[in-house]
Design a protein around this motif. Structure first.
Motif, PDB file in Angstrom:
ATOM      1  N   VAL A 128       0.836  -1.206   0.000  1.00 55.92           N
ATOM      2  CA  VAL A 128       0.000   0.000   0.000  1.00 55.92           C
ATOM      3  C   VAL A 128       0.867   1.251   0.000  1.00 55.92           C
ATOM      4  O   VAL A 128       0.550   2.236  -0.672  1.00 55.92           O
ATOM      5  CB  VAL A 128      -0.968  -0.018   1.197  1.00 55.92           C
ATOM      6  N   TYR A 129       1.993   1.196   0.708  1.00 60.36           N
ATOM      7  CA  TYR A 129       2.925   2.331   0.668  1.00 60.36           C
ATOM      8  C   TYR A 129       3.402   2.579  -0.765  1.00 60.36           C
ATOM      9  O   TYR A 129       3.399   3.709  -1.251  1.00 60.36           O
ATOM     10  CB  TYR A 129       4.114   2.070   1.586  1.00 60.36           C
ATOM     11  N   GLY A 130       3.801   1.502  -1.450  1.00 59.75           N
ATOM     12  CA  GLY A 130       4.269   1.626  -2.831  1.00 59.75           C
ATOM     13  C   GLY A 130       3.172   2.129  -3.757  1.00 59.75           C
ATOM     14  O   GLY A 130       3.405   2.985  -4.618  1.00 59.75           O
ATOM     15  N   GLN A 131       1.963   1.595  -3.587  1.00 58.21           N
ATOM     16  CA  GLN A 131       0.837   2.037  -4.416  1.00 58.21           C
ATOM     17  C   GLN A 131       0.545   3.518  -4.179  1.00 58.21           C
ATOM     18  O   GLN A 131       0.241   4.260  -5.118  1.00 58.21           O
ATOM     19  CB  GLN A 131      -0.410   1.202  -4.107  1.00 58.21           C
ATOM     20  N   TYR A 132       0.654   3.947  -2.918  1.00 54.88           N
ATOM     21  CA  TYR A 132       0.364   5.348  -2.622  1.00 54.88           C
ATOM     22  C   TYR A 132       1.423   6.265  -3.235  1.00 54.88           C
ATOM     23  O   TYR A 132       1.094   7.326  -3.776  1.00 54.88           O
ATOM     24  CB  TYR A 132       0.271   5.573  -1.110  1.00 54.88           C
ATOM     25  N   GLN A 133       2.682   5.845  -3.156  1.00 49.38           N
ATOM     26  CA  GLN A 133       3.728   6.652  -3.785  1.00 49.38           C
ATOM     27  C   GLN A 133       3.500   6.751  -5.291  1.00 49.38           C
ATOM     28  O   GLN A 133       3.708   7.805  -5.901  1.00 49.38           O
ATOM     29  CB  GLN A 133       5.111   6.046  -3.492  1.00 49.38           C
ATOM     30  N   MET A 134       3.060   5.656  -5.882  1.00 51.06           N
ATOM     31  CA  MET A 134       2.783   5.670  -7.320  1.00 51.06           C
ATOM     32  C   MET A 134       1.584   6.569  -7.623  1.00 51.06           C
ATOM     33  O   MET A 134       1.569   7.317  -8.611  1.00 51.06           O
ATOM     34  CB  MET A 134       2.538   4.250  -7.818  1.00 51.06           C
ATOM     35  N   ALA A 135       0.564   6.530  -6.762  1.00 56.82           N
ATOM     36  CA  ALA A 135      -0.619   7.374  -6.949  1.00 56.82           C
ATOM     37  C   ALA A 135      -0.253   8.845  -6.852  1.00 56.82           C
ATOM     38  O   ALA A 135      -0.771   9.680  -7.598  1.00 56.82           O
ATOM     39  CB  ALA A 135      -1.683   7.025  -5.907  1.00 56.82           C
ATOM     40  N   ARG A 136       0.655   9.163  -5.954  1.00 60.23           N
ATOM     41  CA  ARG A 136       1.056  10.566  -5.761  1.00 60.23           C
ATOM     42  C   ARG A 136       1.895  11.091  -6.919  1.00 60.23           C
ATOM     43  O   ARG A 136       1.826  12.264  -7.263  1.00 60.23           O
ATOM     44  CB  ARG A 136       1.877  10.705  -4.472  1.00 60.23           C
ATOM     45  N   THR A 137       2.709  10.222  -7.490  1.00 60.62           N
ATOM     46  CA  THR A 137       3.701  10.697  -8.460  1.00 60.62           C
ATOM     47  C   THR A 137       3.373  10.397  -9.906  1.00 60.62           C
ATOM     48  O   THR A 137       3.796  11.131 -10.801  1.00 60.62           O
ATOM     49  CB  THR A 137       5.087  10.087  -8.141  1.00 60.62           C
ATOM     50  N   MET A 138       2.628   9.303 -10.146  1.00 57.79           N
ATOM     51  CA  MET A 138       2.449   8.882 -11.545  1.00 57.79           C
ATOM     52  C   MET A 138       1.017   8.546 -11.919  1.00 57.79           C
ATOM     53  O   MET A 138       0.555   8.871 -13.006  1.00 57.79           O
ATOM     54  CB  MET A 138       3.330   7.652 -11.832  1.00 57.79           C
ATOM     55  N   THR A 139       0.285   7.864 -11.025  1.00 56.05           N
ATOM     56  CA  THR A 139      -1.015   7.312 -11.393  1.00 56.05           C
ATOM     57  C   THR A 139      -2.065   7.669 -10.351  1.00 56.05           C
ATOM     58  O   THR A 139      -2.384   6.854  -9.466  1.00 56.05           O
ATOM     59  CB  THR A 139      -0.919   5.769 -11.529  1.00 56.05           C
ATOM     60  N   PRO A 140      -2.629   8.879 -10.400  1.00 55.25           N
ATOM     61  CA  PRO A 140      -3.612   9.305  -9.387  1.00 55.25           C
ATOM     62  C   PRO A 140      -4.810   8.373  -9.265  1.00 55.25           C
ATOM     63  O   PRO A 140      -5.407   8.279  -8.188  1.00 55.25           O
ATOM     64  CB  PRO A 140      -4.039  10.691  -9.891  1.00 55.25           C
ATOM     65  N   SER A 141      -5.149   7.670 -10.344  1.00 55.31           N
ATOM     66  CA  SER A 141      -6.310   6.772 -10.303  1.00 55.31           C
ATOM     67  C   SER A 141      -6.115   5.622  -9.318  1.00 55.31           C
ATOM     68  O   SER A 141      -7.077   4.955  -8.934  1.00 55.31           O
ATOM     69  CB  SER A 141      -6.586   6.215 -11.700  1.00 55.31           C
ATOM     70  N   LEU A 142      -4.872   5.371  -8.909  1.00 55.61           N
ATOM     71  CA  LEU A 142      -4.589   4.305  -7.937  1.00 55.61           C
ATOM     72  C   LEU A 142      -5.061   4.644  -6.529  1.00 55.61           C
ATOM     73  O   LEU A 142      -5.118   3.773  -5.666  1.00 55.61           O
ATOM     74  CB  LEU A 142      -3.081   4.027  -7.885  1.00 55.61           C
ATOM     75  N   LEU A 143      -5.408   5.908  -6.280  1.00 55.81           N
ATOM     76  CA  LEU A 143      -5.737   6.327  -4.917  1.00 55.81           C
ATOM     77  C   LEU A 143      -6.942   5.571  -4.366  1.00 55.81           C
ATOM     78  O   LEU A 143      -6.961   5.188  -3.188  1.00 55.81           O
ATOM     79  CB  LEU A 143      -5.991   7.837  -4.884  1.00 55.81           C
ATOM     80  N   ASP A 144      -7.950   5.312  -5.220  1.00 53.71           N
ATOM     81  CA  ASP A 144      -9.111   4.541  -4.761  1.00 53.71           C
ATOM     82  C   ASP A 144      -8.697   3.149  -4.310  1.00 53.71           C
ATOM     83  O   ASP A 144      -9.187   2.640  -3.287  1.00 53.71           O
ATOM     84  CB  ASP A 144     -10.156   4.435  -5.882  1.00 53.71           C
TER      85      ASP A 144
END
Length: 288
Positions: free
Chosen positions: A108-124
């Motif tokens: 989840v930490y990795g997914q959140y970093q990706m959501a913040r920097t590259m893929t905002p749609s991952l936030l959900d």
């Protein structure tokens, strides 16, 4: 004995011990795997990324059906901000043992970093996984602390405080959770006095927590108490475990020392903490 030398910073002795296990034909395979993992951690702490990566890869190749090598390689990937490979390893780790909480938090930490920097749609997906983790691991403090950090970053301060307080309840001896509540006080309420009280309480309980010392230093900067800030950063520098952490704190230390000297000599207004953090990032950014 092998691991204890590593944890005390005696890297030379630790490497010699891990080397001995790895080359010993009589060593059990699982022991060799752990030796590769821990030798990789030593190389990582020393800043030798290539050798660290080689050891983590070997550990995975030797024991591809065990979650531990994937977890450690994923943590290395996260440390170098290689989020895609990290997430892939963490998903494999969870596939091998879905009841192991550590890879869930790292995922989840990795997914959140990706959501913040590259893929905002991952936030959900991040919030769905946080909810799932909270239900699955009701007694794991780190789950609630991570949830709190994500909520804090999203400026949902009341909800974040609830998660940090639950983490504190579950693990009252872990002072980093109190430090998170202190940073929340600074961000949400601009209340540096309350944050200072909490951090001093945390420091009293665990004087060797570098995270608490760094945050204490940040508050002292805001209060323009530069000698105290420098002392905190100096103590934290003695406690950090990796070269990256040392570089970050060194940049803070040098930045505030220069600021203090200039402000004192020319009677000028100090720069903001945001400016100082930008300076720190500039100093530690990879070149090329």
């Amino acid at each position: 004995a092998v691991v204890s030398t590593q944890s005390t910073g005696d890297y030379k002795t630790a490497l010699q011990n891990f080397d001995a296990v790895i080359v010993d034909a009589k060593s059990y395979m699982r022991l060799k795997v752990q030796a590769h993992i821990h030798r990789g951690e030593v190389y990582q702490a020393k800043g030798d990324k290539n050798r660290a990566m080689a050891d983590y890869n070997t550990a995975v190749q030797l024991d591809e059906d065990h979650p531990d090598p994937y977890l450690h390689r994923a943590q290395f990937y996260l440390s170098i901000e290689s989020l895609g490979p990290a997430i892939k390893d963490l998903e494999k780790c969870i596939e091998l043992d879905e009841d192991f909480p550590a890879p869930w938090t790292q995922l989840v930490y990795g997914q959140y970093q990706m959501a913040r920097t590259m893929t905002p749609s991952l936030l959900d997906q991040v919030f769905k996984n946080l909810g799932k983790m909270q239900e699955k691991f009701k007694d794991v403090a780190d789950i609630f602390a991570l949830y709190g950090q994500v909520l804090q970053d999203q400026r949902q301060f009341s909800a974040a405080e609830e998660k940090f307080l639950e983490a504190q309840r579950l693990a009252p001896d872990n002072v980093t959770y109190k430090a998170h509540v202190a940073t929340l006080k600074m961000m949400a309420e601009n209340n540096f006095d309350s944050a200072l009280v909490l951090l001093n309480e945390a420091h009293e309980k665990d004087p060797k927590c570098d995270f608490v010392l760094e945050n204490l230093g940040m508050i002292y900067i805001q209060k323009q108490m530069y000698p105290q800030a420098l002392e905190c950063f100096k103590k934290a520098l003695e406690l950090v475990k990796t070269e990256a952490e040392a570089a970050h704190l060194s940049a803070l230390y040098i930045g505030i020392q220069c600021q203090w000297e200039v402000c004192d000599e020319y009677n000028v207004k100090p720069v903001s903490i945001a400016d100082l953090q930008d300076f720190s990032q500039m100093m530690t950014a990879p070149q090329g």
